[in-house]
Scaffold this motif. Structure first.
Motif, PDB file in Angstrom:
ATOM      1  N   MET A 132       0.819  -1.198   0.000  1.00  0.00           N
ATOM      2  CA  MET A 132       0.000   0.000   0.000  1.00  0.00           C
ATOM      3  C   MET A 132       0.862   1.260   0.000  1.00  0.00           C
ATOM      4  O   MET A 132       2.002   1.263   0.494  1.00  0.00           O
ATOM      5  CB  MET A 132      -0.921  -0.002   1.219  1.00  0.00           C
ATOM      6  N   ASP A 133       0.298   2.327  -0.550  1.00  0.00           N
ATOM      7  CA  ASP A 133       0.969   3.628  -0.577  1.00  0.00           C
ATOM      8  C   ASP A 133       0.752   4.323   0.760  1.00  0.00           C
ATOM      9  O   ASP A 133      -0.388   4.674   1.106  1.00  0.00           O
ATOM     10  CB  ASP A 133       0.408   4.470  -1.713  1.00  0.00           C
ATOM     11  N   PRO A 134       1.809   4.522   1.567  1.00  0.00           N
ATOM     12  CA  PRO A 134       1.618   5.133   2.899  1.00  0.00           C
ATOM     13  C   PRO A 134       1.130   6.567   2.848  1.00  0.00           C
ATOM     14  O   PRO A 134       0.587   7.081   3.835  1.00  0.00           O
ATOM     15  CB  PRO A 134       3.006   5.036   3.531  1.00  0.00           C
ATOM     16  N   SER A 144      10.137   6.775   8.815  1.00  0.00           N
ATOM     17  CA  SER A 144      11.107   6.357   7.811  1.00  0.00           C
ATOM     18  C   SER A 144      10.533   5.225   6.940  1.00  0.00           C
ATOM     19  O   SER A 144       9.562   4.559   7.306  1.00  0.00           O
ATOM     20  CB  SER A 144      12.398   5.893   8.481  1.00  0.00           C
ATOM     21  N   THR A 145      11.198   5.029   5.799  1.00  0.00           N
ATOM     22  CA  THR A 145      10.702   4.024   4.840  1.00  0.00           C
ATOM     23  C   THR A 145      10.733   2.617   5.424  1.00  0.00           C
ATOM     24  O   THR A 145       9.795   1.829   5.244  1.00  0.00           O
ATOM     25  CB  THR A 145      11.549   4.069   3.559  1.00  0.00           C
ATOM     26  N   LEU A 151       5.522  -1.392   9.618  1.00  0.00           N
ATOM     27  CA  LEU A 151       4.177  -1.116  10.121  1.00  0.00           C
ATOM     28  C   LEU A 151       3.096  -1.652   9.180  1.00  0.00           C
ATOM     29  O   LEU A 151       2.090  -2.226   9.623  1.00  0.00           O
ATOM     30  CB  LEU A 151       3.997   0.392  10.320  1.00  0.00           C
ATOM     31  N   LEU A 152       3.306  -1.476   7.866  1.00  0.00           N
ATOM     32  CA  LEU A 152       2.335  -1.995   6.906  1.00  0.00           C
ATOM     33  C   LEU A 152       2.275  -3.519   6.947  1.00  0.00           C
ATOM     34  O   LEU A 152       1.206  -4.111   6.781  1.00  0.00           O
ATOM     35  CB  LEU A 152       2.693  -1.527   5.494  1.00  0.00           C
ATOM     36  N   ALA A 153       3.408  -4.162   7.179  1.00  0.00           N
ATOM     37  CA  ALA A 153       3.417  -5.624   7.257  1.00  0.00           C
ATOM     38  C   ALA A 153       2.674  -6.128   8.487  1.00  0.00           C
ATOM     39  O   ALA A 153       2.177  -7.261   8.498  1.00  0.00           O
ATOM     40  CB  ALA A 153       4.856  -6.136   7.268  1.00  0.00           C
TER      41      ALA A 153
END
Length: 306
Positions: A132-134, A144-145, A151-153
């Motif tokens: 997903m696009d943060p 940070s990237t 976090l997305l995982a």
């Protein structure tokens, strides 16, 4: 025993209905397996997609193979496709009809599994949360990237300490679940429309060709069953004949041990006339090879004339 024999004969004579029932049972089993399956996403960037897509597509492949294995016509179709031409020609229309019927039945359970997983949404959330696009979600700003990917995982893991009360996790999860359910309902709608069109447009095509293909497909199934039954009966009679010959050859030894021999001709009441000319294993093998390589033509007019 009579009831079991009647049930077995019903299954043999109604193989198409039985296969439809087996496909329905596989579809119900796929739903039951998914509902009882404990889905636990690893919540790791390098494993989420593999796990989510694996749960979505690996079980359907297994169910598809099970559908092919349980379908009696799959083996018959391969035998008909691979057998020598012989005295009976091969009809490509019958092979195509059998292949279409086999594929339609085998695809029921896999499609049900995929639709159920999409409507549930867990697999898609696990597989694509890291993609997903943060920037579309407020909670991932000023991060940070590397942290964003972590976090997305962890979006599928609602019990994780970092994501338990995170509103962005709920937004990502809700967004992916909506897409998953929309995709599931779309696939279901397309399948229903396709089935509707196939049902209603079938009379527009040549019905004679379809009836012929269906008739000869059923004929091949029945012919194979009768051939197997005849082979079993022939094997029993041939074994009976061999055993009687063995005891006849052991007559002197049996007399020495004071055993009584059956009278000549006793016990051979079940032998058929067609068995009299078959006296050894090579003749039986030759008959079976002839049946496979040179099946008799579908013409009994000469037999009626004789």
């Amino acid at each position: 025993m009579d009831r079991f024999r009647m049930i077995f004969q019903y299954f043999q004579s109604n193989s198409e209905s039985v296969m439809n029932g087996i496909c329905g049972l596989l579809a119900l089993a796929s739903v039951k397996m998914y509902t009882s399956f404990d889905f636990s996403c690893p919540c790791l960037p390098q494993y989420n997609m593999a796990y989510g897509l694996g749960i979505m597509f690996v079980p359907p492949i297994i169910l598809f193979l099970c559908g092919l294995i349980l379908n009696r016509q799959s083996l018959m179709m391969l035998e008909e496709w691979r057998r020598p031409q012989g005295r009976r020609k091969k009809d490509p229309a019958v092979i195509r009809y059998m292949c279409s019927s086999i594929m339609q039945r085998a695809m029921v359970a896999p499609v049900v599994w995929i639709i159920v997983t999409l409507l549930d949404g867990k697999c898609l959330i696990c597989a694509f949360s890291g993609s997903m696009d943060p920037e579309k979600f407020v909670g991932f700003a000023n991060v940070s990237t590397v942290q964003v990917q972590q976090l997305l995982a962890k979006v599928p893991c609602k019990d994780d300490e970092l994501m338990r009360n995170n509103t962005s996790r709920k937004a990502v999860s809700r967004y992916l679940r909506c897409w998953s359910q929309a995709l599931g309902w779309s696939i279901l709608l397309v399948l229903i429309i396709a089935a509707f069109l196939a049902r209603w447009l079938r009379p527009c095509f040549n019905q004679a060709t379809l009836l012929q293909a269906r008739h000869w497909s059923n004929y091949m199934d029945i012919e194979q069953k009768i051939f197997e039954e005849t082979c079993c009966e022939h094997s029993r009679l041939f074994a009976h004949k061999c055993i009687l010959h063995f005891f006849e050859s052991m007559r002197q030894e049996i007399k020495l041990h004071s055993f009584s021999l059956p009278r000549e001709g006793e016990g051979a009441e079940g032998e058929k006339d067609f068995l009299q000319g078959i006296t050894d294993q090579d003749q039986v093998n030759k008959l079976l090879k002839t049946w496979y390589c040179e099946k008799p033509p579908l013409d009994v007019s000469q037999a009626h004339q004789r």
